[in-house]
Design an enzyme around this catalytic site. Structure first.
Site, PDB file in Angstrom:
ATOM      1  N   SER A 147       5.529  -1.894  -9.753  1.00 24.35           N
ATOM      2  CA  SER A 147       4.562  -1.901  -8.658  1.00 24.35           C
ATOM      3  C   SER A 147       4.581  -3.254  -7.953  1.00 24.35           C
ATOM      4  O   SER A 147       4.775  -4.297  -8.595  1.00 24.35           O
ATOM      5  CB  SER A 147       3.147  -1.632  -9.173  1.00 24.35           C
ATOM      6  N   TYR A 160      -3.865  -2.379 -14.760  1.00 24.12           N
ATOM      7  CA  TYR A 160      -2.699  -1.691 -14.206  1.00 24.12           C
ATOM      8  C   TYR A 160      -1.639  -2.713 -13.792  1.00 24.12           C
ATOM      9  O   TYR A 160      -0.455  -2.555 -14.120  1.00 24.12           O
ATOM     10  CB  TYR A 160      -3.115  -0.845 -13.008  1.00 24.12           C
TER      11      TYR A 160
END
Length: 254
Positions: A147, A160
Site C-alpha cells: 500500500s 493497517y
C-alpha cells in the site's frame, strides 16, 4: 492470450476488487488461475464465470485466512484442484493480495484489531508464501500487494499501514532468499482504488473528489491499473526486477 500459457497462478483474495482484476488479467494472459476467496462465494463465482466466459481457465479455493490451519487447507485444496484440471503439479505465480483493513487511530487500537489485521495481512501472507515456495518452479514469480500508505503519514489506519510496512520488509528479504532459484519477488503499492474495502471513505461526491485529488491525475485508481502492473511482474519481461516495491498510486502525495 498472452505469455503465461502453461503457467499456474494462485491469487489470494481474488473474489472481488483488486484481486479479481488480477485473476482476470492473468487468465487472459493464458495462466491457469486459482481464485482464492474467504467467505464471499457469490463474488468468487462471478470472478470464475467471467474468466471462463472469456475463454480462460480457473478454479476456486475457499479458505478463510487468519484462522487455525488456514494455509494447510488452502494448499490441500489447491493441489487437488490442479490435479483435477489435468495440469502439472506446482506453482509458477503467487500473488499475495488478500488483506483486511480497519480504521483506528493509535489511541483507538485494540488488541483484537491488531491481531486480526496482522493475522491476515502478515502472518497468513508469510505462511502462504512459505508453502507456495515448496511448490514453485524455478523462475517463478511472487508478487505481494502492499500500500502507498507505507510512505505517507496515515494515522487514521495506523495498524493497517504497519502491516503493509511488514509486507515490504518481507518482500525485500524474500527476494534475496530465493534469487538463486531465478524467482523474482516484488511488491506493488496501490493508492486509493475504487473497491468495496474503501467504499465508506467515498460515501459522498465531495469525499471521493478529495481522495481523487491526491493523485496527479485527479482520479481514483481503477483495479485494472493495478492488475496491469501485476501482469508485467508475472511475465518474463520483468525477469531483471526483484526486491522492489513499485508505487502504483497515480503519483499520490508527490
Amino acid at each position: 492470450m498472452g505469455g503465461l500459457e502453461g503457467k499456474t497462478a494462485l491469487v489470494t483474495g481474488a473474489g472481488r476488487g483488486i484481486g479479481r482484476s488480477i485473476a482476470l488479467r492473468l487468465a487472459r494472459e493464458g495462466a491457469l488461475v486459482a481464485v482464492h476467496y474467504g467467505t464471499n462465494e457469490a463474488a468468487a463465482a462471478e470472478t470464475l464465470a467471467t474468466i471462463r466466459d472469456g475463454g480462460g481457465r480457473a478454479f476456486g479455493i475457499r479458505t478463510e485466512l487468519g484462522t487455525t490451519g488456514d494455509v494447510e487447507r488452502l494448499y490441500a485444496r489447491f493441489d487437488a484442484a490442479v490435479a483435477e484440471q489435468g495440469a502439472a503439479p506446482g506453482l509458477d505465480i503467487l500473488v499475495g493480495n488478500a488483506g483486511v483493513s480497519g480504521s483506528a487511530r493509535i489511541d483507538e487500537v485494540t488488541p483484537a484489531l491488531f491481531d486480526r489485521i496482522f493475522d491476515v495481512n502478515v502472518k497468513a501472507l508469510l505462511f502462504v508464501t512459505q508453502l507456495g515456495l515448496r511448490r514453485m518452479r524455478e523462475g517463478g514469480r511472487v508478487i505481494n500487494v502492499s500500500s502507498a500508505a507505507t510512505r505517507i503519514a496515515y494515522p487514521e489506519s495506523v495498524v493497517y499501514s504497519m502491516s503493509k510496512g511488514a509486507v515490504n520488509t518481507f518482500t525485500l528479504a524474500l527476494a534475496k532468499e530465493v534469487g538463486h532459484r531465478g524467482i523474482t519477488v516484488n511488491a506493488i503499492a496501490p493508492g486509493f482504488v475504487e473497491t468495496d474495502m474503501n467504499a465508506a471513505k467515498r460515501r459522498t461526491p465531495e469525499a471521493a473528489a478529495k481522495l481523487a485529488s491526491w493523485s496527479v491525475f485527479d482520479r481514483l485508481g481503477d483495479t485494472r491499473d493495478v492488475a496491469d502492473i501485476v501482469s508485467f511482474l508475472a511475465s518474463d519481461a520483468s525477469r531483471w526486477i526483484t526486491g522492489q516495491c513499485i508505487d502504483a498510486s497515480g503519483g499520490s502525495h508527490l
